[in-house]
Design a protein around this motif. Structure first.
Motif, PDB file in Angstrom:
ATOM      1  N   ASP A  10       0.826  -1.209   0.000  1.00 51.47           N
ATOM      2  CA  ASP A  10       0.000   0.000   0.000  1.00 51.47           C
ATOM      3  C   ASP A  10       0.860   1.259   0.000  1.00 51.47           C
ATOM      4  O   ASP A  10       1.817   1.382   0.779  1.00 51.47           O
ATOM      5  N   LEU A  11       0.465   2.205  -0.838  1.00 48.55           N
ATOM      6  CA  LEU A  11       1.079   3.530  -0.784  1.00 48.55           C
ATOM      7  C   LEU A  11       0.826   4.173   0.574  1.00 48.55           C
ATOM      8  O   LEU A  11       1.722   4.715   1.214  1.00 48.55           O
ATOM      9  N   TYR A  18      -1.457   3.356   4.268  1.00 45.35           N
ATOM     10  CA  TYR A  18      -2.257   2.412   5.038  1.00 45.35           C
ATOM     11  C   TYR A  18      -2.527   2.991   6.410  1.00 45.35           C
ATOM     12  O   TYR A  18      -1.645   3.563   7.057  1.00 45.35           O
ATOM     13  N   HIS A  49      -6.834   1.535   2.786  1.00 46.71           N
ATOM     14  CA  HIS A  49      -5.735   1.279   1.864  1.00 46.71           C
ATOM     15  C   HIS A  49      -5.867   2.233   0.681  1.00 46.71           C
ATOM     16  O   HIS A  49      -6.921   2.282   0.041  1.00 46.71           O
ATOM     17  N   ASN A  72      -3.901   3.433  -2.951  1.00 49.21           N
ATOM     18  CA  ASN A  72      -2.848   3.061  -3.891  1.00 49.21           C
ATOM     19  C   ASN A  72      -2.982   3.822  -5.206  1.00 49.21           C
ATOM     20  O   ASN A  72      -4.101   4.163  -5.625  1.00 49.21           O
ATOM     21  N   TRP A 109       0.641  -0.638 -12.748  1.00 52.21           N
ATOM     22  CA  TRP A 109       0.693  -0.540 -11.293  1.00 52.21           C
ATOM     23  C   TRP A 109      -0.735  -0.606 -10.768  1.00 52.21           C
ATOM     24  O   TRP A 109      -1.527   0.314 -10.980  1.00 52.21           O
ATOM     25  N   ASN A 110      -1.074  -1.704 -10.130  1.00 52.00           N
ATOM     26  CA  ASN A 110      -2.419  -1.935  -9.621  1.00 52.00           C
ATOM     27  C   ASN A 110      -3.474  -1.911 -10.722  1.00 52.00           C
ATOM     28  O   ASN A 110      -4.616  -1.486 -10.512  1.00 52.00           O
TER      29      ASN A 110
END
Length: 546
Positions: free
Chosen positions: A96-97, A99, A108, A110, A537-538
């Motif tokens: 997580d960027l 949290y 969370h 991101n 990314w994600n």
């Protein structure tokens, strides 16, 4: 959707059970679940997707390895922290960027990013995707889960994808768009939901998104090929069966302009009611029954009779004067000897048994079937899977009298991207070396019968099925119809992808696509090759196999 909201407000008087967010369709975890499920021969209801994180944890537990322990940190209590958090607050945990957790909130946050470039052999010369956005998920009091994702996107797709856009006015998988530069598109991608428990065994989710029903590469019931839609999903889980209801609002048609879709006024709405019953015959054998109805016109709204979660929709449709489009069918999944999984679907739009066996080509014989097999760890090749699948759909399947009752949304098919009147063979090999490296190859070979001029041979599900091949006396041909009638077209796609996960959910992809399409009349004869590189990314994987 107002009646749904009223019903929902009554049901939420008591929130009893803990809830969780879902794994987005296309997430890497689905391949891990397939391997685990086949190896263990355990019963896991994975037919209706997306799947919740809590159900995945209940099935896999703490045996999913490092990747899953990070994805399911709120359940596994994974304590692995980043060695050097950024500014002391960001990336404290690798997944997580940002949290945050206390007694009431689990949060969370991101980034969502995709930068892709491809070199093509078609007239465009190159393709690209540029997506930026954010994803937020979490739980409040461990009772209510929430999820939202928003990205802003510019893209230029290969010509064969643009051909679909030009014929339907819609970008596959997406919704509203505007022209970008002279050859690209610009669009938002948004989805979100809240999820809460109504009892220990019943949960509800109100959101804007889409679903996938099936265990194969394709779905003949409900796929994620079209745009997102507002929905209410109710899940009931017991030891002997699982029951899913989806009530959704759909778009009957869109209007196109010179620079994309017209944003003035409101697109006309229609509605879908869907239920799926998954019966756990044995831990390794599941059989599902489903029914779906599509309805609407320019004046009517939501029909209360279809909100009954356990009624037989075909009976209600007939009580209403048989003006709606109802589909029924079944699916199955059978895991055998810890190595093999057999699966399939049968979908019936209309069928009279006598006409099916008469062999006289009655146009109303509208059925489709899927049959597939998965074989894992071949010749001791651990974490590899070989998959084969065949899909066959007869002419005029999914179509109805207009866009309000055709099995479509936003001018795109709700089931298979090829529509109807086709046979398709798919082969797939997937190898997950470890958490970092994944390799995939897909081969698709299909044949379909296309329309000739303005004559409807049954492939285009948006066309009125009462206007078919002319019978010579001013009417439409009732008999003498055959599978893949019309301009027979052959389609072949080969796809290879190598993915490397540099850090958690940050993927570097290299892929190659080769596509060839030709028809008997010489109208279509083209081939396209694409070599692409991508940073994701994600962002879940997506294939353009049509």
């Amino acid at each position: 959707m107002r009646p749904i909201l009223c019903i929902l407000s009554l049901l939420t008087a008591s929130i009893l059970s803990a809830q969780s967010t879902d794994f987005t369709i296309g997430h890497p975890v689905y391949r891990m679940i397939e391997l685990k499920e086949i190896r263990s021969e355990q019963g896991y209801s994975s037919t209706v997707k997306p799947l919740s994180r809590k159900s995945v944890y209940d099935f896999i537990g703490n045996e999913g390895g490092l990747y899953l322990s990070k994805e399911l940190r709120e359940y596994t209590a994974d304590s692995s922290r980043s060695t050097v958090p950024i500014l002391g607050r960001f990336f404290r945990y690798p997944a997580d960027l940002f949290y945050y957790e206390d007694q009431t909130l689990d949060l969370h946050v991101n980034p969502v990013l995709q930068l892709s470039y491809g070199k093509t052999s078609d007239a465009l010369g190159s393709t690209f995707v540029n997506s930026r956005g954010a994803e937020i998920r979490g739980r409040i009091d461990k009772k209510v889960a929430f999820y939202t994702m928003l990205t802003e996107n510019q893209a230029r797709y290969a010509e064969y994808i643009n051909d679909v856009r030009d014929s339907t006015l819609v970008v596959p998988y997406e919704g509203f768009w505007k022209q970008y530069s002279t050859t690209g598109v610009d669009f938002f991608r948004a989805q979100g939901y809240i999820d809460f428990g109504l009892s220990k065994s019943i949960s509800a989710q109100l959101g804007f998104g889409k679903h996938f029903v099936g265990n194969g590469i394709r779905s003949l019931i409900l796929s994620n090929y079209s745009n997102n839609y507002p929905y209410l999903r109710i899940n009931t889980e017991t030891k002997i069966f699982d029951y899913t209801n989806i009530f959704a609002e759909q778009i009957a048609g869109v209007r196109g302009g010179s620079f994309g879709l017209e944003g003035t006024g409101s697109f006309q709405k229609k509605y879908m009611a869907f239920h799926h019953l998954n019966m756990k015959i044995k831990p390794n054998l599941h059989i599902g029954l489903f029914e779906s109805v599509m309805y609407g016109d320019s004046t009517q709204g939501l029909k209360l009779e279809y909100l009954n979660p356990i009624i037989f929709y075909r009976a209600v449709e007939q009580q209403n004067g048989s003006e709606d489009n109802a589909l029924v069918g079944l699916d199955f999944k059978w895991n055998i000897q810890n190595r093999v999984s057999l699966y399939g679907q049968l979908v019936i739009d209309e069928m009279i048994i006598g006409e099916v066996f008469a062999g006289d080509g009655w146009w109303g014989n509208k059925q489709g079937f899927q049959l597939g097999v998965k074989y894992i760890d071949p010749l001791g090749w651990e974490n590899a899977m070989i998959q084969g699948e065949v899909n066959r759909v007869r002419p005029y399947m999914y179509a109805h009298e207009d866009g309000f009752t055709s099995y479509s949304h936003y001018n795109l098919a709700l089931a298979h991207p090829l529509g109807a009147n086709f046979t398709e063979y798919l082969g797939r090999v997937n190898y997950r070396l470890n958490d970092q490296w994944n390799f995939e190859g897909v081969l698709m070979v299909a044949g379909y019968g296309n329309d000739i001029g303005d004559v409807n041979y049954g492939r285009d599900i948006l066309k009125d099925y009462t206007v078919r091949r002319p019978d010579g006396s001013g009417g439409s041909l009732e008999f003498g119809n055959s599978h893949m009638q019309g301009n027979k077209t052959e389609l072949m796609i080969a796809f290879l992808r190598t993915s490397y996960m540099w850090r958690h959910n940050l993927f570097l992809d290299a892929d190659i696509t080769f596509r060839k399409e030709s028809d008997d009349l010489g109208v279509i004869d083209n081939s396209t090759s694409i070599i692409g590189l991508s940073v994701r990314w994600n962002v879940p994987t997506r294939r353009y196999l049509f």
